[in-house]
Design a protein around this motif. Structure first.
Motif, short mmCIF file in Angstrom:
data_model
loop_
_atom_site.label_atom_id
_atom_site.label_comp_id
_atom_site.label_asym_id
_atom_site.label_seq_id
_atom_site.Cartn_x
_atom_site.Cartn_y
_atom_site.Cartn_z
N GLY B 50 -31.99 -22.72 24.34
CA GLY B 50 -33.25 -23.21 23.81
C GLY B 50 -33.39 -24.72 23.74
N LEU B 51 -32.44 -25.46 24.30
CA LEU B 51 -32.53 -26.91 24.21
C LEU B 51 -33.50 -27.50 25.24
N ARG B 52 -33.80 -26.70 26.28
CA ARG B 52 -34.74 -27.20 27.30
C ARG B 52 -35.96 -26.30 27.31
N PRO B 53 -37.15 -26.88 27.36
CA PRO B 53 -38.35 -26.04 27.42
C PRO B 53 -38.49 -25.41 28.80
N VAL B 54 -39.01 -24.20 28.80
CA VAL B 54 -39.15 -23.44 30.03
C VAL B 54 -40.53 -23.68 30.63
N ARG B 55 -40.56 -23.92 31.96
CA ARG B 55 -41.86 -24.11 32.59
C ARG B 55 -42.42 -22.76 33.03
N ALA B 56 -41.55 -21.94 33.58
CA ALA B 56 -42.00 -20.61 34.01
C ALA B 56 -40.82 -19.65 33.91
N GLY B 57 -41.13 -18.36 33.83
CA GLY B 57 -40.08 -17.36 33.75
C GLY B 57 -39.85 -16.91 32.32
N THR B 58 -38.94 -15.94 32.16
CA THR B 58 -38.69 -15.41 30.83
C THR B 58 -37.19 -15.33 30.56
N VAL B 59 -36.86 -15.39 29.29
CA VAL B 59 -35.49 -15.14 28.84
C VAL B 59 -35.59 -14.03 27.80
N VAL B 60 -34.90 -12.93 28.07
CA VAL B 60 -34.93 -11.81 27.12
C VAL B 60 -33.52 -11.59 26.61
N PHE B 61 -33.37 -11.57 25.29
CA PHE B 61 -32.05 -11.37 24.71
C PHE B 61 -32.11 -10.15 23.80
N ASP B 62 -31.23 -9.21 24.10
CA ASP B 62 -31.11 -8.05 23.24
C ASP B 62 -32.48 -7.36 23.07
N GLY B 63 -33.24 -7.35 24.14
CA GLY B 63 -34.54 -6.70 24.08
C GLY B 63 -35.66 -7.54 23.52
N GLN B 64 -35.36 -8.77 23.11
CA GLN B 64 -36.40 -9.61 22.50
C GLN B 64 -36.69 -10.80 23.41
N ASP B 65 -37.97 -11.07 23.60
CA ASP B 65 -38.33 -12.22 24.44
C ASP B 65 -38.11 -13.51 23.64
N ILE B 66 -37.17 -14.32 24.09
CA ILE B 66 -36.86 -15.55 23.35
C ILE B 66 -37.22 -16.78 24.16
N THR B 67 -38.06 -16.61 25.19
CA THR B 67 -38.34 -17.73 26.10
C THR B 67 -38.74 -18.99 25.36
N HIS B 68 -39.59 -18.84 24.36
CA HIS B 68 -40.08 -20.04 23.68
C HIS B 68 -39.60 -20.13 22.24
N LEU B 69 -38.58 -19.39 21.93
CA LEU B 69 -38.04 -19.45 20.57
C LEU B 69 -37.31 -20.78 20.37
N PRO B 70 -37.55 -21.48 19.24
CA PRO B 70 -36.84 -22.75 19.04
C PRO B 70 -35.34 -22.53 19.03
N SER B 71 -34.61 -23.53 19.49
CA SER B 71 -33.18 -23.36 19.67
C SER B 71 -32.47 -23.00 18.37
N HIS B 72 -32.95 -23.58 17.25
CA HIS B 72 -32.20 -23.35 16.02
C HIS B 72 -32.37 -21.94 15.49
#
Lengths: 381, 239, 380, 329
Positions: B50-72
């Motif tokens: 989460g330290l870099r903002p995503v321009r496109a695409g998704t990140v899913v962790f453990d079934g949850q979309d965390i693409t834009h979740l703040p790093s902390h």
């Protein structure tokens, strides 16, 4: 009038740039010049030059209140031919003063100025007024050197520091009966000038000197100096914002001597802020106590719901001189002579000027803070 | 599937650091990203944490979309990263650093933390010896261990290790990889970024190869380790 | 100017500057000449709305011109060399006082001699302050320079030799040439009319007409701009840019960064001193009150608001900071409040300044590239 | 010189009192600098609002000289509560309005300074124009005592009159002196322990040292920054209450000079270093007093700044160096 016709290249360019252009002036002499005709004098103005906003505004507003009162009196008597007040708010800043002076000079309807209120801005603006022949009557700038510049338009409606300083020294010697006096100034033109006169007059009885800075709030070093000197009186040349914390800290440190200050501290805010520590403070001032002119006091109180403050009376008097001039049909050019030969009783004193423009009738009064009020102790003679 | 990255693009201003990257990490795996300098490995890692903002695409962790979740907020979900280089808090002691690892744990006051601390000290006995020393005064290898230990204190489901062997002596490298394997065998999934390809491929279940911001190969660790072209490009000599 | 303010260099379309750059040389010169003539005539045209109602427009324009000059000088320090200077008013004061002391208080030197001396004095003080302090890190430099500004002011207040709180009066005017009178324009009837009663004598430096001082200041600004352009495009300018972007890298490339920082400091100080000298000349009276710390902050605000590093930007910034408070005198007591609000809004909505230097965009791109490289470096 | 020797004790005690106030205000600069690497120019205004909060609460509660122990303790306690609450609130508000929008836009650091300067003007002017503002709202009658002469000084009744407690070197150390010095030191120790031991304190240190690694540990940077401003503001509020006990008079522009001094103290001790702020404050307070005694009070500020320049020349990171954050060199 300076309507010399010298068409030159710049005008041509200006004309080009603006397209259709007429000309004005040149053939018609500006209004006035003849004097006497009362209709010509009808839309005249007087100017109020001083700090009306910003940190130093209090003094300017007290003066302005007095000036407005004088205007009300005049306009009541001359309902068909009112005089208006033009404000030149310098914020007490010498840097802004020259351009404001020029503005006043260019406004041909302004026949006289009450102000400039402070000595610093006077130095910056008065040369211009002098050159333009626009009369100024200052109700508050007390630096003695101002009168030495040979400005023919300079008049001062109160005593300067050179008269107040010796009176303060005399009071310290004769009435306070101090033998060991400490003198502090605030390094300002006003405070230092005054303190230096007091130092000179008191001579050997001055046991110590210190200088503080304006806007300073902690005076621990000065307090230590005063208390350890064993002084029984302290003269402070400066203004109330510093005088209040200074005397408070001195009293907190257990100093019991007499605190003597000058007109820069003659301000209810000094008492409001220093509270009990202000009690017994002696204030000298070349200003007349309000009860000397009860009518003025009553009128002021009716309009502003408070007693006349520092220099309100001087402001009233200064404006009255100019308004009398207008009533007598004077315009800017012959106003100087009118003021020069003026001799009438005002609310503060006999209004009459010496050849240098100093007030001829100078009285310095002593005041004392007693029970949270500034009460008169009578004239220092 | 613990982590699924799909079509990820990350920019630095106008420059594309990674383009359309997709990969997955299954629970219990060690997955390695391999690539040359500037290939985008660290950027990928920082995007997952989460330290870099995503321009496109998704990140899913453990079934949850965390693409834009703040790093902390990611450590709370169970993502913990040991950053590259000297990511330790140099002004804090070793113990304080380890305690920072528990910062986001809801159970940070429970006894479980004590057990985890014991486990970390078991893995890295050196840290126990130095627990009251300032992190800044330790050697690079020790700091690396501290960073890993700190990440473990968060009790992560997914441990992100960015260059754990960087700048270490060969003997230490061996040790670090042993520990990584050990951590994994204790049940923590590991996503590893490594420049030491030979060791990393040997230890990992699967691996992806990155070149200039794109994934060019993927396979099991063994496959890639034995692939001649990979050997030529990344394994060079031997370890 | 206002067109330029709205041009966004980051956009790909041709901005104001590009469009001007694309004009043929002759047209460009003509445009500049027309603009210069307009600037010279500005105080006489009395254009409604622009002209300040509450104060003399010529006087205000002169003040604006001194701010512009100061902003150009401070821009060298802050914008080009990247040194945060919170005590710039110190140099301004030194310039003004050199003029005051040498031509009125303790000497009778003529204006023509005194002004160069003021520049030199300010420059020397810049070197004296800079030599020991420029090795200090950036944030510390801010407070050190702030302290310097206060030291200068307090010294002026407390040293009788320098006039003390009374200041210095009767500073002589520059020698003038009373050639001809230029009339002004009167708009009171709604249409422009040439007003032959209100005129300015060409190059008569009196106390009642500020227009000639404004003209003088304009000429000085022109010269300083020319100097600025030459220096910025030289090796020196590039060295400053390298120092500002990355001091260590510049040092490695062989740029003696300390010497260049000191040079920036000295040049900035010299221009500040020149500006102060002009101020003292015009007002004829100076006292320490005119050199308060707050002025340093306004100067810095001018540079940053306009866009540190872009000479046209800082000029706009200086105009904003000095003109608007005079133009909107009717706000009176609320001027400072509104000014403060404006600063905050500008900072939030236009963080690169009104006219950011073109460099910022370029440097930003370089920064991005470097960020990628740095991350790559870690995986070597 | 003789004067300095004769009155050494008096100058030392009063210097320490003033220094304690500098130190408390300096903490705000140091904390914010530590986590954000920027000079919070408007911190002086945070202090100034604290002085008014202290003043007004005493006026509201009818504080007067010569009251018994009970009321005095109550007034003083309320003074601190009000000043610390108001200053803390203003500091947090400041961060929200003047800094956070810039951070979200990645503005250059210099622009943050401009925003802070703007905020400083706005805050000071609102206080300076309070009589006008109150008149607008139509509360003139009710609030007259609080807004009178808003450009002028505002003084507080002396609720603790200074009483000599013991004598050192001919100087009677008063209860106020002792209260200010001890109080400030106690607050500093509390803060030091807070930053060292508490979870949020650790978060502050972590962000100061390495914001990215802190985020990886789950530290919410925005929240930490907010807490930092709050803590700095609360300390400035305490300083304001001490100031009102000692000086008793404030003004809408009272923050400026004190802020400059406190910032000097922070740099003197080593900005970013909490203990440095304490040392810097005391050193500055003493230096000013000794300097005033030696060369005259008018050179007080010059002494302070010359000392600063000299120390930075020989110890470029201040007396104690920087410690809250070293990571980002």
């Amino acid at each position: 009038m300076r309507s010399t016709l010298k068409f030159a290249v710049p005008l041509a360019v200006a004309a080009l740039a603006l397209g259709a252009c007429g000309t004005k002036g040149g053939e018609t002499p500006a209004a006035g010049g003849s004097g006497g005709a009362s209709q010509a004098a009808c839309d005249q103005k007087i100017g109020m030059f001083g700090a009306l906003t910003g940190p130093n505004a209090n003094l300017g507003i007290y003066i302005q209140n007095g000036v407005n009162l004088a205007l009300d009196d005049y306009n009541k008597k001359n309902p068909n031919c009112k005089v208006t007040l033009e404000n030149y708010d310098s914020q007490g800043d010498p840097t802004q003063a020259p351009a404001l002076a020029k503005k006043a000079i260019d406004d041909k309807k302004v026949v006289g100025i009450v102000g400039p209120a402070f000595s610093g801005e006077s130095k910056a603006a008065d040369p211009a007024f002098n050159e333009a022949g626009l009369v100024t009557i200052t109700p508050s700038a007390t630096n003695p050197a101002l009168a030495d510049n040979g400005w023919k338009t300079f008049f001062r409606a109160l005593g300067n520091d050179a008269t107040q300083g010796p009176a303060a020294a005399k009071y310290i010697k004769d009435t306070v009966k101090s033998t060991k006096t400490y003198v502090i100034d605030d390094a300002s033109e006003y405070g230092k000038g005054l303190a230096d006169i007091v130092r000179k007059d008191l001579g050997a009885q001055v046991v110590g000197n210190d200088t503080i800075q304006q806007k300073q709030t902690d005076f621990s070093a000065s307090v230590t100096k005063v208390t350890s000197s064993g002084a029984d009186a302290l003269f402070f040349g400066g203004y109330s914002p510093e005088a209040a914390p200074l005397i408070k800290q001195l009293r907190d440190a257990g100093w019991k001597g007499t605190f003597v200050v000058a007109d820069g501290v003659k301000d209810q805010s000094f008492i409001d802020n220093a509270k009990d520590a202000a009690e017994g403070t002696i204030i000298t001032c070349p200003c007349v106590p309000p009860d000397v002119a009860p009518d003025f006091q009553a009128a002021y109180k009716a309009k502003y719901n408070e007693d006349p403050n520092t220099y309100s009376g001087e402001g009233y008097d200064s404006a009255t001189i100019l308004l009398d001039g207008i009533a007598a049909g004077k315009d800017r050019e012959n106003m100087v002579d009118f003021v020069k030969s003026y001799d009438k009783k005002g609310v503060t004193k006999q209004l009459k000027f010496d050849p240098k423009g100093e007030s001829a009738d100078i009285k310095v009064f002593a005041y004392k803070v007693d029970g949270g009020k500034i009460v008169s102790e009578g004239e220092i003679k | 599937m613990l982590l699924k990255v799909n079509g990820l693009c990350v920019n630095y201003g106008r420059i594309e650091a990674i383009r359309d990257i997709s990969f997955t990490v299954e629970e219990g795996e060690i997955v390695t990203l391999i690539g040359a300098n500037g290939a985008g490995k660290t950027t990928t890692m920082k995007t997952v944490s989460g330290l870099r903002p995503v321009r496109a695409g998704t990140v899913v962790f453990d079934g949850q979309d965390i693409t834009h979740l703040p790093s902390h907020e990611r450590p709370v979900l169970g993502i913990s990263q040991s950053p590259e280089g000297r990511g330790c808090f140099v002004g804090m002691t070793v113990m304080e650093n380890l305690e920072m690892g528990t910062y986001a744990r809801p159970d940070r006051k429970s006894k479980a933390v004590k057990d985890d601390l014991a486990r970390v000290f078991e893995l890295f006995p050196r840290l126990k010896e130095r627990s009251n020393q300032a992190a800044g005064s330790m050697s690079g290898g020790e700091q690396q261990m501290l960073a890993m230990g700190r990440a473990l204190m968060a009790k992560p489901k997914l441990l992100l290790l960015d260059e754990p062997s960087m700048g270490l002596a060969p003997k230490l490298i061996q040790q670090i990889f042993d520990i990584v394997t050990e951590i994994n065998s204790q049940g923590t999934t590991v996503l590893l970024v490594e420049q030491n390809a030979a060791q990393a491929l040997k230890r990992s279940h699967r691996a992806y190869i990155l070149e200039t911001g794109e994934i060019v190969r993927e396979g099991t660790g063994k496959e890639l380790a034995n692939d001649p072209s990979v050997k030529a490009a990344y394994l060079g000599g031997d370890v | 100017m206002s067109t330029a303010a709205t041009a966004r260099p980051q956009d790909s379309g041709p901005g104001f500057r590009e469009r001007v750059d694309n004009l043929p040389t002759a047209a460009k010169i003509l445009l500049w000449a027309l603009f210069a003539v307009f600037l010279f005539l500005l105080p006489l045209l009395n254009i409604p709305f622009i002209t300040t109602e509450g104060s003399d427009f010529g006087g205000v324009l002169f003040t604006v011109a001194t701010y512009v000059l100061v902003a150009l000088g401070l821009n060298i320090v802050v914008g080009y060399a990247g040194l945060l200077d919170l005590g710039y008013v110190g140099f301004y004061a030194i310039g003004a006082y050199t003029v005051g002391v040498l031509s009125a208080e303790h000497g009778k030197l003529s204006w023509v001699v005194v002004v160069p001396l003021a520049i030199v004095a300010a420059m020397i003080s810049g070197v004296i302050l800079g030599a020991p302090t420029l090795r200090v890190r950036g944030d510390y430099l801010a407070i050190v320079t702030l302290g310097f500004g206060e030291i200068v002011r307090l010294t002026l207040v407390n040293l009788e030799y320098l006039g003390g709180a009374q200041g210095i009066s009767n500073i002589p005017k520059p020698p003038g040439l009373e050639l001809f009178e230029v009339p002004s324009i009167d708009w009171s009837s709604g249409a422009p009319v040439v007003d032959l009663d209100t005129t300015s004598t060409f190059l008569k430096f009196g106390i009642n007409d500020f227009v000639p001082y404004y003209w003088l200041a304009l000429v000085v600004i022109g010269l300083v701009l020319l100097f600025d352009i030459l220096v910025k495009d030289s090796r020196v300018g590039r060295a400053w840019e390298a120092t500002r972007e990355d001091e260590d890298a510049a040092e490695l490339m062989g740029v003696p960064t300390f010497r260049f920082k000191l040079l920036a400091f000295a040049l900035g100080a010299a221009i500040g001193g020149l500006s102060g000298a002009l101020f003292a000349t015009k007002s004829g009276f100076i006292n320490p009150q005119s050199f308060e710390l707050l002025l340093s902050i306004l100067f810095l605000a001018a540079v940053v608001v306009g866009g540190a590093g872009n000479r046209w930007g800082v000029i706009v910034g200086a105009i904003v900071v000095s003109y608007f408070p005079e133009r909107f005198r009717e706000f009176a007591d609320f001027r400072v409040l509104v000014f403060g609000l404006a600063l905050m809004l500008l900072a939030i909505f236009r963080p690169q300044g009104l006219l950011p230097p073109r460099r910022t965009v370029r440097a930003k791109r370089a920064d991005d590239r470097q960020a990628v490289l740095e991350e790559g470096e870690a995986s070597v | 010189m003789q004067f300095l020797i004769d009155n050494f004790a008096a100058l030392t005690v009063t210097g320490l009192t003033l220094g304690a106030i500098y130190a408390l205000v300096a903490l705000g600069y140091t904390l914010v600098y530590g986590v954000l690497r920027l000079i919070n120019f408007a911190h002086s205004e945070v202090f100034m609002y604290g002085t008014f909060a202290a003043l007004w609460v005493v006026m509201l509660l009818g504080g007067r000289p010569g009251a018994g122990v009970g009321p005095v303790v109550f007034w003083v306690a309320m003074m601190f509560v009000a000043a610390m609450a108001v200053s803390g609130l203003i500091a947090v508000l400041l961060e929200r309005v003047a800094y956070r929008p810039l951070r979200k836009r990645n503005a250059p650091p210099l622009i943050a300074l401009i925003s802070a300067i703007g905020a400083s003007f706005v805050l000071a002017e609102i206080m300076g124009l309070r009589s006008r503002i109150v008149a607008w709202v139509g509360l003139e009658e009710n609030l007259r005592d609080y807004v009178r002469n808003s450009r002028n000084n505002a003084g507080m009744p002396t609720i603790i009159s200074p009483q000599p407690i013991f004598t050192v070197g001919g100087y009677n150390v008063t209860n106020v002196d002792i209260f200010v010095i001890i109080g400030a030191i106690v607050l500093m120790v509390v803060l030091d322990q807070f930053v060292k031991r508490s979870r949020l304190g650790r978060g502050i240190r972590a962000v100061a040292m390495d914001p990215e690694a802190a985020a990886l540990m789950g530290v919410n940077r925005d929240r930490v920054i907010q807490v930092t401003f709050l803590v700095g503001g609360v300390m400035a509020g305490a300083a304001a209450a001490f100031y009102m006990l000692k000086i008793g008079i404030t003004r809408y522009d009272a923050g400026f000079i004190l802020g400059v001094k406190a910032f000097t103290a922070a740099v003197l001790g080593g900005i970013g270093n909490l203990r440095g702020a304490l040392v810097g404050g005391f050193v500055l307070g003493l230096a000013e007093n000794y300097g005033s005694a030696l060369v005259g009070s008018q050179w007080k500020d010059v002494v302070a700044f010359v000392l600063l320049i000299l120390i930075l020349l020989f110890r470029p990171t201040g007396l104690l160096g920087e410690s809250l954050g070293k990571a980002r060199a």
